[in-house]
Design a protein around this motif. Structure first.
Motif, mmCIF file in Angstrom:
data_model
loop_
_atom_site.group_PDB
_atom_site.id
_atom_site.type_symbol
_atom_site.label_atom_id
_atom_site.label_comp_id
_atom_site.label_asym_id
_atom_site.label_seq_id
_atom_site.Cartn_x
_atom_site.Cartn_y
_atom_site.Cartn_z
ATOM 1 N N ASP A 103 0.699 -1.109 -0.008
ATOM 2 C CA ASP A 103 -0.065 -0.100 0.135
ATOM 3 C C ASP A 103 0.962 1.204 -0.078
ATOM 4 O O ASP A 103 1.161 1.801 1.001
ATOM 5 C CB ASP A 103 -0.981 -0.095 1.427
ATOM 6 C CG ASP A 103 -1.907 1.094 1.339
ATOM 7 O OD1 ASP A 103 -1.775 1.932 0.408
ATOM 8 O OD2 ASP A 103 -2.785 1.157 2.180
ATOM 9 N N ASP A 135 4.344 4.951 3.405
ATOM 10 C CA ASP A 135 3.744 6.377 3.342
ATOM 11 C C ASP A 135 4.894 7.061 3.029
ATOM 12 O O ASP A 135 5.792 7.321 3.950
ATOM 13 C CB ASP A 135 3.147 6.810 4.667
ATOM 14 C CG ASP A 135 2.504 8.082 4.584
ATOM 15 O OD1 ASP A 135 1.168 8.122 4.119
ATOM 16 O OD2 ASP A 135 3.111 9.209 5.113
ATOM 17 N N ILE A 142 2.330 -0.641 4.514
ATOM 18 C CA ILE A 142 1.824 0.582 4.202
ATOM 19 C C ILE A 142 3.395 1.265 4.128
ATOM 20 O O ILE A 142 4.033 1.449 5.102
ATOM 21 C CB ILE A 142 0.994 1.147 5.279
ATOM 22 C CG1 ILE A 142 -0.358 0.704 5.227
ATOM 23 C CG2 ILE A 142 0.731 2.766 5.050
ATOM 24 C CD1 ILE A 142 -1.234 1.104 6.540
ATOM 25 N N ASP A 195 4.528 10.760 -5.902
ATOM 26 C CA ASP A 195 4.338 11.135 -6.966
ATOM 27 C C ASP A 195 5.307 11.939 -7.717
ATOM 28 O O ASP A 195 5.824 12.940 -6.993
ATOM 29 C CB ASP A 195 2.856 11.763 -7.261
ATOM 30 C CG ASP A 195 1.631 10.838 -6.987
ATOM 31 O OD1 ASP A 195 1.953 9.521 -6.991
ATOM 32 O OD2 ASP A 195 0.766 11.236 -6.201
ATOM 33 N N ARG A 219 1.688 5.073 -0.412
ATOM 34 C CA ARG A 219 0.869 6.499 -0.604
ATOM 35 C C ARG A 219 1.909 7.595 -0.774
ATOM 36 O O ARG A 219 2.839 7.609 -0.052
ATOM 37 C CB ARG A 219 0.028 6.444 0.784
ATOM 38 C CG ARG A 219 -0.687 5.120 0.977
ATOM 39 C CD ARG A 219 -1.287 5.256 2.475
ATOM 40 N NE ARG A 219 -2.054 4.178 2.811
ATOM 41 C CZ ARG A 219 -2.865 4.298 3.765
ATOM 42 N NH1 ARG A 219 -3.018 5.199 4.661
ATOM 43 N NH2 ARG A 219 -3.577 2.822 4.215
ATOM 44 N N GLY A 220 1.751 8.178 -1.846
ATOM 45 C CA GLY A 220 2.725 9.512 -2.080
ATOM 46 C C GLY A 220 3.771 9.164 -2.951
ATOM 47 O O GLY A 220 3.750 7.812 -3.798
ATOM 48 N N LEU A 229 -1.699 6.287 10.881
ATOM 49 C CA LEU A 229 -1.791 5.074 9.886
ATOM 50 C C LEU A 229 -2.372 3.732 10.671
ATOM 51 O O LEU A 229 -3.140 3.041 10.028
ATOM 52 C CB LEU A 229 -0.365 4.960 9.432
ATOM 53 C CG LEU A 229 0.013 5.958 8.362
ATOM 54 C CD1 LEU A 229 1.470 5.666 7.810
ATOM 55 C CD2 LEU A 229 -0.877 6.169 7.041
ATOM 56 N N GLN A 245 -5.975 4.017 11.040
ATOM 57 C CA GLN A 245 -6.921 4.163 9.759
ATOM 58 C C GLN A 245 -6.981 2.700 9.386
ATOM 59 O O GLN A 245 -8.089 2.212 8.980
ATOM 60 C CB GLN A 245 -6.116 4.905 8.541
ATOM 61 C CG GLN A 245 -6.171 6.412 8.838
ATOM 62 C CD GLN A 245 -5.409 7.246 7.784
ATOM 63 O OE1 GLN A 245 -4.706 6.401 7.145
ATOM 64 N NE2 GLN A 245 -5.257 8.496 7.807
ATOM 65 N N SER A 246 -5.866 1.772 9.468
ATOM 66 C CA SER A 246 -5.805 0.455 9.025
ATOM 67 C C SER A 246 -6.757 -0.474 9.933
ATOM 68 O O SER A 246 -7.451 -1.370 9.583
ATOM 69 C CB SER A 246 -4.540 -0.247 9.087
ATOM 70 O OG SER A 246 -4.200 -0.339 10.442
ATOM 71 N N GLN A 265 6.178 11.073 2.279
ATOM 72 C CA GLN A 265 6.007 12.619 2.289
ATOM 73 C C GLN A 265 6.986 13.183 1.575
ATOM 74 O O GLN A 265 8.050 13.032 2.106
ATOM 75 C CB GLN A 265 5.555 13.015 3.513
ATOM 76 C CG GLN A 265 4.517 12.421 4.059
ATOM 77 C CD GLN A 265 3.971 12.841 5.628
ATOM 78 O OE1 GLN A 265 3.807 14.419 5.612
ATOM 79 N NE2 GLN A 265 3.627 12.452 6.337
#
Length: 297
Positions: free
Chosen positions: A72, A248, A246, A77, A74-75, A291, A294-295, A250
Motif C-alpha cells: 500500500d 507512506d 503501508i 508522485d 501512498r505518495g 496510519l 486508519q488500518s 511525504q
C-alpha cells in the motif's frame, strides 16, 4: 504446509535471480577497479546500478506471483531518475528493504544504504553491496569509545568519504536515523520519548546533507507500518504471511539552512539540525499512530 512451500519457492527464485545477475555485476565492478579515467569508471558504476535495478524488479515479480502481500504505497508522485534524494525512514525489520524497493525501484535512482560492516560477509549479498559502493559502518559501544576515544567519529568519516563518491551521479541515499531496528527492548532501554520510534541520531544525516545538499532535490520522508500484526520477520514475507505493508511517502523540500553550517564545530547549527530532526520524528511518531488507526478502522 502452504506457508512452508510458498517460502521455499520464493526463496529459491530469489536466490536464482541473485545467482544469475551477481556474476555480471561483479565483472563490471572489477572492471571499474582497473579501467583508467573517471568517465569509464562512472560508466561501470551505471552498469552496476542497471543490473541492481533489474535484480530488484525481478524480486518484485517473484513477490507479486507467489505472495499475497499488498504493498500500500501512498505518495511519491513525480519522482525522477535524473536527480538525487535523501530517504529518511523508520526501521523495524528486514521487510523494510523490500518495501522501499516496491516504492522506489526504477522511479528514483537506485538506493545507497549505510550498512553494518558485518554484512559484507553475507553470502552473495555482501559482494553485491561492495559492487554497489555501499558504505560499511563499524559501530562501537559507548564503553568501547570511552576506552578508545580515538575511534570517535569514524562513522562520520566514512559517511563523508562515501558522499564524495555519490556526487558524480544521481543517487537515492537511505538514512535510518534510529541507527538500528526498533524493538520494544531497545525502546525501553533508551527511555525513548516516542511511542513507536527509537531516539534519532542527527550526526549521520547532518553529514549527508552537508556533502550532498546542493545535489539533493528533496527529502523523501518514509513511514513504514505493518497493520494488524506485529512486526514481521523476513521469513514471514517469503512465506506469504504478511498481508499488507503501508509505505507512506511525504516529499519534503530541502531547506538550504540544513546543510550550510558546520555540524561538528558550530554548536548553534548543531542544535538547529537536532531540533529539525526532533520535530520530524515527533511528526513521524504521530503519523504511525494515525496510519495504524486508519488500518484498524
Amino acid at each position: 504446509m502452504q506457508a512452508l512451500l510458498t517460502g521455499i519457492a520464493t526463496t529459491l527464485l530469489l536466490l536464482l535471480n541473485t545467482l544469475i545477475l551477481i556474476g555480471p555485476m561483479l565483472a563490471i565492478a572489477l572492471l571499474k577497479l582497473i579501467l583508467p579515467g573517471q568517465r569509464l569508471r562512472d560508466a561501470c558504476s551505471r552498469g552496476v546500478m542497471w543490473i541492481a535495478e533489474a535484480w530488484a524488479e525481478n524480486c518484485k515479480r517473484v513477490f507479486a506471483v507467489f505472495t499475497p502481500t499488498r504493498w500500500d504505497i501512498r505518495g511519491g508522485d513525480g519522482l525522477r531518475n535524473d536527480t538525487s534524494y535523501l530517504v529518511i525512514s523508520n526501521h523495524q525489520s528486514w521487510v523494510d528493504i523490500p518495501a522501499l524497493v516496491q516504492a522506489f525501484n526504477r522511479k528514483a535512482p537506485y538506493f545507497k544504504f549505510f550498512l553494518k560492516k558485518e554484512l559484507i560477509w553475507v553470502p552473495f549479498l555482501g559482494l553485491a553491496f561492495w559492487a554497489l559502493d555501499y558504505p560499511f559502518m563499524k559501530r562501537y559501544s559507548k564503553a568501547f569509545l570511552d576506552k578508545h576515544p580515538e575511534m570517535k567519529g569514524k562513522d562520520l568519516e566514512i559517511t563523508r568519504a562515501a558522499c564524495e563518491k555519490f556526487k558524480r551521479m544521481p543517487v537515492t541515499v537511505v538514512n535510518y536515523l534510529e541507527g538500528t531496528r526498533f524493538t520494544p527492548v531497545k525502546h525501553a532501554n533508551q527511555g525513548s520519548p516516542y511511542r513507536h520510534l527509537l531516539k534519532p541520531k542527527a550526526g549521520g544525516v547532518a553529514f549527508v546533507l552537508a556533502a550532498l545538499g546542493q545535489q539533493l532535490d528533496a527529502i523523501l520522508d518514509v513511514t513504514l507500518v505493518y497493520p494488524g500484526q506485529g512486526v514481521p520477520g523476513f521469513w514471514a514475507l517469503l512465506s506469504g504471511q504478511v498481508p499488507q505493508v503501508i509505505v507512506d511517502i511525504q516529499t519534503r523540500p530541502l531547506d538550504p539552512a540544513l546543510w550550510q553550517g558546520d555540524y561538528e564545530n558550530d554548536g548553534e547549527f548543531r542544535q538547529y539540525v537536532q531540533a529539525w530532526v526532533s520535530d520530524l520524528w515527533q511528526e513521524k511518531d504521530a503519523r504511525i499512530s494515525e496510519l495504524r488507526a486508519q488500518s484498524q478502522g
